[in-house]
Design an enzyme around this catalytic site. Structure first.
Site, PDB file in Angstrom:
ATOM      1  N   HIS A  59       0.836  -1.206   0.000  1.00 51.14           N
ATOM      2  CA  HIS A  59       0.000   0.000   0.000  1.00 51.14           C
ATOM      3  C   HIS A  59       0.869   1.253   0.000  1.00 51.14           C
ATOM      4  O   HIS A  59       0.572   2.246  -0.687  1.00 51.14           O
ATOM      5  CB  HIS A  59      -0.920  -0.036   1.226  1.00 51.14           C
ATOM      6  CG  HIS A  59      -1.776   1.172   1.388  1.00 51.14           C
ATOM      7  ND1 HIS A  59      -2.002   1.764   2.609  1.00 51.14           N
ATOM      8  CD2 HIS A  59      -2.450   1.914   0.488  1.00 51.14           C
ATOM      9  CE1 HIS A  59      -2.791   2.811   2.450  1.00 51.14           C
ATOM     10  NE2 HIS A  59      -3.077   2.927   1.170  1.00 51.14           N
ATOM     11  N   GLU A  62       2.207   1.955  -3.414  1.00 51.58           N
ATOM     12  CA  GLU A  62       1.149   2.577  -4.242  1.00 51.58           C
ATOM     13  C   GLU A  62       1.156   4.090  -4.066  1.00 51.58           C
ATOM     14  O   GLU A  62       1.059   4.845  -5.043  1.00 51.58           O
ATOM     15  CB  GLU A  62      -0.206   1.997  -3.860  1.00 51.58           C
ATOM     16  CG  GLU A  62      -1.404   2.683  -4.505  1.00 51.58           C
ATOM     17  CD  GLU A  62      -2.595   2.776  -3.576  1.00 51.58           C
ATOM     18  OE1 GLU A  62      -3.094   3.907  -3.334  1.00 51.58           O
ATOM     19  OE2 GLU A  62      -3.027   1.717  -3.073  1.00 51.58           O
ATOM     20  N   HIS A  63       1.265   4.562  -2.823  1.00 57.55           N
ATOM     21  CA  HIS A  63       1.323   6.001  -2.554  1.00 57.55           C
ATOM     22  C   HIS A  63       2.575   6.622  -3.176  1.00 57.55           C
ATOM     23  O   HIS A  63       2.514   7.701  -3.780  1.00 57.55           O
ATOM     24  CB  HIS A  63       1.337   6.251  -1.043  1.00 57.55           C
ATOM     25  CG  HIS A  63      -0.018   6.256  -0.410  1.00 57.55           C
ATOM     26  ND1 HIS A  63      -0.550   7.370   0.192  1.00 57.55           N
ATOM     27  CD2 HIS A  63      -0.949   5.277  -0.286  1.00 57.55           C
ATOM     28  CE1 HIS A  63      -1.744   7.083   0.674  1.00 57.55           C
ATOM     29  NE2 HIS A  63      -2.011   5.815   0.401  1.00 57.55           N
ATOM     30  N   GLU A 140      -4.229   8.267   7.208  1.00 57.59           N
ATOM     31  CA  GLU A 140      -5.238   7.414   6.579  1.00 57.59           C
ATOM     32  C   GLU A 140      -5.557   6.215   7.471  1.00 57.59           C
ATOM     33  O   GLU A 140      -6.720   5.817   7.623  1.00 57.59           O
ATOM     34  CB  GLU A 140      -4.721   6.949   5.217  1.00 57.59           C
ATOM     35  CG  GLU A 140      -5.720   6.210   4.375  1.00 57.59           C
ATOM     36  CD  GLU A 140      -5.162   5.870   3.010  1.00 57.59           C
ATOM     37  OE1 GLU A 140      -5.360   4.717   2.564  1.00 57.59           O
ATOM     38  OE2 GLU A 140      -4.518   6.741   2.390  1.00 57.59           O
TER      39      GLU A 140
END
Length: 846
Positions: A59, A62-63, A140
């Site tokens: 994840h 991805e950022h 997040e």
């Protein structure tokens, strides 16, 4: 029944698939006439492929890919480029794959593709940028820790056998992403090199270009990707036996719900098409269906179906039943109803009409989806190896029987009740759970009268009389655009007095529910939004079907069925509870109209008689685009008289003050919306402010999200709120107060003056030209929306053209003048936040 309509021909375009020499899988979908293009890339690697030592690494990567690449610095990267041309861009990390997708104007497809492929293959992965982005991921993580869907997925992972990766922490946070460690950097680089290469990628391209041109495009740029072959992914652990099957958990806010999960073996390969077929009828709003039956029995108010886990030959299917009573007997009754319906559906004769209807639904869906949604849908279908345009195949019918058999197997079922009751802490990785195991409860015997759904009235409409309604209307018909037979309709009902907007929204939603579902099956999107002063109805889909949908919708809106009233009141209470579970940022966006609403006063109770009286004095305004003369006449026959719709009265410009409204949302995060209305409604002022908003958009995101790390919900842009146009700034932060957030926005605006003054004339001209191009090249739905919003703002039909001409003449002095107007709050500043009004400098709305 509706008047007969000409059901549109369903010629479905389908993608052509190829494989490049480096192993890149490519699918191309040519849609002549579309003004948008879309890209979707799937990387065959996700959170379950990351090293155990660094949860969240997939994840996090991805950022990081959006923070610049060797070919494009962050200011020219994919995100900045897509935002500058008015498109959409996002990404999503799943268990075994990661998706990157965007939508841009069709003539910008190649520029977007080049940036997308470069960021996938050559990300900078700068360590300083990683440290900043880790704070965004952590913010997040904190927000997702209060998200009911996230917590439900985490809880279901606890039910699987020990060691299954579905139970592992996958989001990542400040503790698990050890950016400073050499081992982490080595793992990050190794993960990227192993999986982010052509052998692991599948690219889907949608655009108006011919297939040979699309193929040449992807060959030209995709062939340069390094290819290292398909990488072996580790097999998943066994799904059975389940460790837990009956659970109760605490969910923040929202109405109580029962989650029914099914641990499934995903064989044969046609399971995906079988599930899509089953979901279609599980969600049906028709009388005699599962949802209608449970509502009539008072067992639940809503049903959602989704896959929370899917990889290779395993899946976890979740049915979320909302509004379930917390009594164990009620929960057992809901579960028994679902199993009873599954048994009925397994034994029912579904051949013939239901299968043909499903095929029609799929083809209508493929004809109506916008480019980006179409790209993502085909990406999923091609990965699963099925063609939705063919409906349910013979092999799919066999898979459906296997799927229904597994779902009725008690060994595969998990029941999870979520409510506000306090449960003990449960040991889980990452997110905090409050949960406990509960004893099983058997449901009391009940007989259900299940039925298959009746025929859709819009697929095989019957001719019949169309009674004229006792109302007058004003309407404006815009010239049809080349849109493949698509049309757009807007209708606004202005009531003479204010009503309870929450109850009106729920009432109209209940009344229209089955009609909305029937319309959606044939590709018509129907939405109704209630306001204090009335409601707005919008329809978008095949123009030939819109008159028939309108002929059914208007009578239902004017006189909701008697049984819609008690159900509407129940759902109004449920909606109020569910709103509390949403992110504060989203709650504030929904409540933006409150910034310009008159002071609230008590409304008389909304009853059938009072609603009827309100309608007697109501005004009905409409606007349509893409509707031919015959269809226009069919719609106008609904009213006893029709006049031309002229421009509405322009709103009075608000006072140039600073107003702060406390939304009274209880949350540890700070959420703030700052709306700055235009100081004047002329075209030159609006053109300068639109250009200013466009120039601030990327810089605002970069400063507050990436550099200051205030939070991951950061946005600014030109918007219309009610009848007022202006610039909206929005931030949600887990650590800064609302006043501190506002201080950062003010500091940002102050710094922009120098930056704007330093921009060269060619750069300003390019941005202004891009804004003009976006406005002129929008989809028919976007063009119709702009005309409708202009009407609501009291602007003339010529206003949009005047703004485009003003953009062409705009110079630096006008831009700097707009910045000065914004900074000095010449049109007023209006804040909606989950914090009290500051002691000084701000007024509360009167």
């Amino acid at each position: 029944m509706p008047a007969a309509c000409n059901f549109p021909a369903l010629n479905v375009a389908q993608p052509e698939s190829r494989q490049l020499a480096n192993g890149l899988q490519v699918a191309m979908l040519s849609l002549p006439g579309t003004v948008k293009a879309a890209l979707s890339v799937r990387v065959a690697a996700g959170s379950h492929d990351e090293p155990d030592d660094y949860p969240g690494l997939a994840h996090f990567l991805e950022h990081l890919l959006f923070l610049g690449s060797s070919g494009y610095a962050v200011e020219q990267s994919l995100m900045a480029f897509v935002q500058a041309c008015g498109g959409q861009v996002n990404a999503s990390t799943q268990a075994r794959h990661t998706d990157y997708f965007c939508e841009v104007p069709a003539d910008r497809l190649e520029e977007a593709l080049v940036r997308l492929l470069d960021m996938l293959a050559n990300p900078l992965l700068d360590e300083a940028a990683q440290l900043r982005e880790r704070e965004v991921v952590h913010a997040e993580f904190l927000a997702r820790g209060r998200d009911p869907d996230t917590l439900v997925s985490v809880a279901l992972g606890q039910a699987l056998p020990a060691g299954h990766r579905f139970a592992a922490f996958q989001a990542g946070n400040r503790d698990t992403l050890a950016v400073e460690q050499a081992g982490f950097q080595q793992a990050l680089q190794a993960f990227h090199q192993r999986f982010y290469q052509a052998g692991q990628l599948s690219l889907l391209v949608v655009g108006p270009q011919p297939l040979d041109e699309l193929h040449a495009l992807v060959q030209r740029h995709g062939a340069a990707l390094p290819g290292r072959g398909r990488q072996q992914q580790s097999p998943a652990a066994a799904l059975l036996p389940l460790r837990l099957q009956q659970l109760c958990m605490t969910l923040p806010g929202g109405a109580p719900s029962l989650q029914l999960a099914f641990a499934l073996e995903w064989v044969p390969p046609e399971m995906d098409e079988a599930l899509d077929f089953l979901q279609t009828w599980l969600r049906s709003e028709a009388p005699g269906g599962l949802l209608a039956g449970m509502r009539e029995a008072g067992l639940c108010q809503g049903l959602q179906v989704r896959l929370v886990y899917r990889y290779a030959d395993q899946a976890m299917l979740l049915l979320s039943c909302a509004g379930v009573d917390q009594a164990p007997a009620s929960q057992a009754a809901v579960a028994a109803a679902v199993l009873s319906w599954l048994g009925f559906f397994a034994s029912a004769d579904r051949r013939g009409a239901l299968h043909e209807r499903y095929r029609t639904i799929q083809r209508c869906r493929l004809n109506s989806l916008p480019a980006l949604a179409l790209a993502r849908h085909w990406q999923d279908c091609l990965a699963a190896g099925w063609n939705p345009a063919d409906g349910l195949s013979g092999a799919g019918q066999t898979a459906l029987a296997a799927l229904l058999e597994q779902m009725q197997d008690a060994r595969r079922q998990v029941r999870l009740f979520g409510g506000s009751g306090q449960m003990p802490d449960w040991p889980a990785a990452g997110f905090a759970l409050q949960m406990q195991e509960t004893p099983p409860v058997c449901a009391a015997p009940r007989t259900w009268a299940w039925r298959l759904p009746p025929a859709n009235p819009f697929i095989a409409p019957a001719a019949g009389p169309v009674p004229a309604l006792d109302i007058a209307a004003r309407v404006r018909w815009l010239p049809a655009q080349a849109a493949g037979g698509q049309g757009v309709l807007y209708w606004r009902c202005c009531l003479a007095e204010r009503v309870d907007v929450v109850l009106l929204q729920a009432l109209l939603g209940v009344a229209l529910r089955s009609l909305v579902a029937d319309a959606a099956e044939v590709g018509v999107a129907l939405h109704v939004v209630a306001r204090d002063e009335g409601w707005q109805l919008s329809l978008h889909g095949p123009a030939a079907l819109l008159p028939a949908v309108m002929q059914q919708a208007l009578p239902v809106l004017l006189r909701p069925a008697p049984d819609a009233w008690p159900q509407g009141r129940r759902e109004a209470r449920q909606a109020a509870a569910q709103a509390q579970a949403e992110m504060p940022f989203r709650q504030l966006l929904k409540r933006l109209p409150e910034l310009f609403a008159p002071p609230r006063r008590e409304c008389a109770a909304l009853t059938p008689q009072r609603l009827h009286e309100c309608y007697r004095q109501a005004r009905f305004d409409g606007l349509g685009m893409g509707i031919d003369t015959t269809e226009q006449l069919a719609i106008e026959r609904l009213f006893h008289s029709v006049a031309a719709l002229h421009s509405a009265e322009a709103p009075v410009m608000g006072p140039a003050g600073r107003y702060w409204q406390d939304a009274a949302i209880d949350c540890s995060d700070s959420a703030l919306l700052l709306f700055c209305p235009l100081p004047a409604a002329d075209a030159a002022t609006e053109a300068a402010w639109r250009l200013l908003a466009q120039l601030c958009q990327g810089a605002f995101f970069q400063r507050l999200r990436s550099e200051l790390q205030l939070g991951y919900a950061v946005f600014c842009g030109f918007r219309q709120v009610q009848a007022h146009r202006g610039i909206l700034f929005a931030v949600q932060s887990p650590h800064a107060s609302a006043e501190q957030v506002l201080g950062h926005i003010e500091a940002f605006l102050q710094a922009q003056g120098q930056r704007l003054a330093a921009l060269d004339d060619r750069a300003l001209a390019r941005v202004a030209d891009e804004l003009r191009r976006q406005a002129q090249a929008g989809s028919p739905q976007e063009l119709a929306e702009r005309h409708w919003q202009a009407h609501l703002a009291g602007l003339s039909a010529q206003h949009e053209m005047d703004v485009l001409q003003a953009l062409a003449r705009l110079d630096r002095s006008q831009l700097l003048g707009a910045h000065r107007q914004l900074s000095e709050a010449q049109g007023g500043w209006r804040v909606l936040a989950n914090a009290a009004t500051p002691v000084s400098g701000w007024s509360s709305p009167s």
